[in-house]
Design an enzyme around this catalytic site. Structure first.
Site, PDB file in Angstrom:
ATOM      1  N   SER A  53       0.843  -1.047   0.018  1.00  0.00           N
ATOM      2  CA  SER A  53       0.000  -0.087  -0.051  1.00  0.00           C
ATOM      3  C   SER A  53       0.803   1.135  -0.136  1.00  0.00           C
ATOM      4  O   SER A  53       0.349   2.389  -0.309  1.00  0.00           O
ATOM      5  CB  SER A  53      -0.939  -0.095   1.124  1.00  0.00           C
ATOM      6  OG  SER A  53      -0.093   0.310   2.278  1.00  0.00           O
ATOM      7  N   LYS A  97      -0.374   4.843   6.998  1.00  0.00           N
ATOM      8  CA  LYS A  97      -0.703   5.690   5.638  1.00  0.00           C
ATOM      9  C   LYS A  97      -0.234   6.947   5.351  1.00  0.00           C
ATOM     10  O   LYS A  97       0.237   7.462   6.443  1.00  0.00           O
ATOM     11  CB  LYS A  97      -2.449   5.577   5.742  1.00  0.00           C
ATOM     12  CG  LYS A  97      -2.977   4.231   5.796  1.00  0.00           C
ATOM     13  CD  LYS A  97      -2.874   3.797   4.468  1.00  0.00           C
ATOM     14  CE  LYS A  97      -3.365   2.125   4.525  1.00  0.00           C
ATOM     15  NZ  LYS A  97      -3.178   1.174   3.366  1.00  0.00           N
TER      16      LYS A  97
END
Length: 214
Positions: A53, A97
């Site tokens: 990710s 993130k």
């Protein structure tokens, strides 16, 4: 006879010395563990990121980093920071993130970058943030679960050990090749990385004092 042997052993100088050392050492050990726990909870922690990710910022596996918790507690985070986040979908899971927008800010994002260019714009509500993975094609983030409460942020990544990632990736590839009996020199690179991506998941694995898996 056994009782007499035990009595003599307890009365021996060696037993008394060991008892004194244990009595003096335990408080020190307890203080040390408490210090480590407080440091890990309120100051900084060691993290090991893995998964696709955050490509290309982080590799697929073996990214050893340091994350500090002060900025989170004093609300000093800013757009562009890489943060540790407790997953709103799986609370036991910690993911990493990038912070894209703060409360009150608007953010435009591609809903399904693999299949279309459809763009939506949202305004981040009060007390929330918008997070995304750098690899928009393979990341489970705010585009799927929406704005995230600020309270789920766990820290900010501020330093990475790149050399560790190189050794770790090399180890994983060699292990994978040995397991699958494939030759790295005969065009298997893409296949291998796809398999590693399937095995890996988005997030980080906290090391040491509060280990978690993703």
């Amino acid at each position: 006879m056994a009782l007499r042997y035990l009595t003599n052993f307890i009365a021996s100088e060696a037993f008394k010395t060991a008892g004194r050392e244990l009595r003096d050492g335990v408080p020190r050990l307890v203080k040390f563990v408490c210090c480590l726990k407080l440091t890990n909870t309120y100051l900084f922690t060691v993290v090991l990121t893995y998964g696709p990710s955050m490509l290309p910022t982080f590799g697929l596996a073996g990214n050893l980093s340091l994350a500090e918790r002060v900025s989170t507690r004093f609300e000093k985070l800013g757009v562009g920071d890489i943060v540790l986040l407790r997953s709103p979908e799986v609370p036991k899971k910690i993911v990493t993130k990038r912070l894209v927008a703060m409360e009150g800010q608007s953010v435009s994002y591609i809903v399904d970058p693999k299949n279309s260019d459809w763009v939506e714009t949202v305004v981040v509500p009060k007390g929330h943030v918008w997070v995304q993975g750098d690899n928009i094609y393979d990341s489970n983030d705010s585009r799927k679960f929406g704005p995230v409460p600020y309270g789920l942020l766990q820290g900010r990544v501020f330093w990475r050990v790149r050399i560790f990632a190189l050794f770790w990736i090399d180890f994983q590839l060699k292990w994978f090749l040995k397991l699958r009996n494939q030759d790295w020199n005969h065009g298997k690179r893409v296949h291998i990385f796809k398999r590693i991506e399937i095995w890996a998941t988005d997030g980080v694995n906290l090391l040491g004092f509060t280990p978690e898996t993703c």
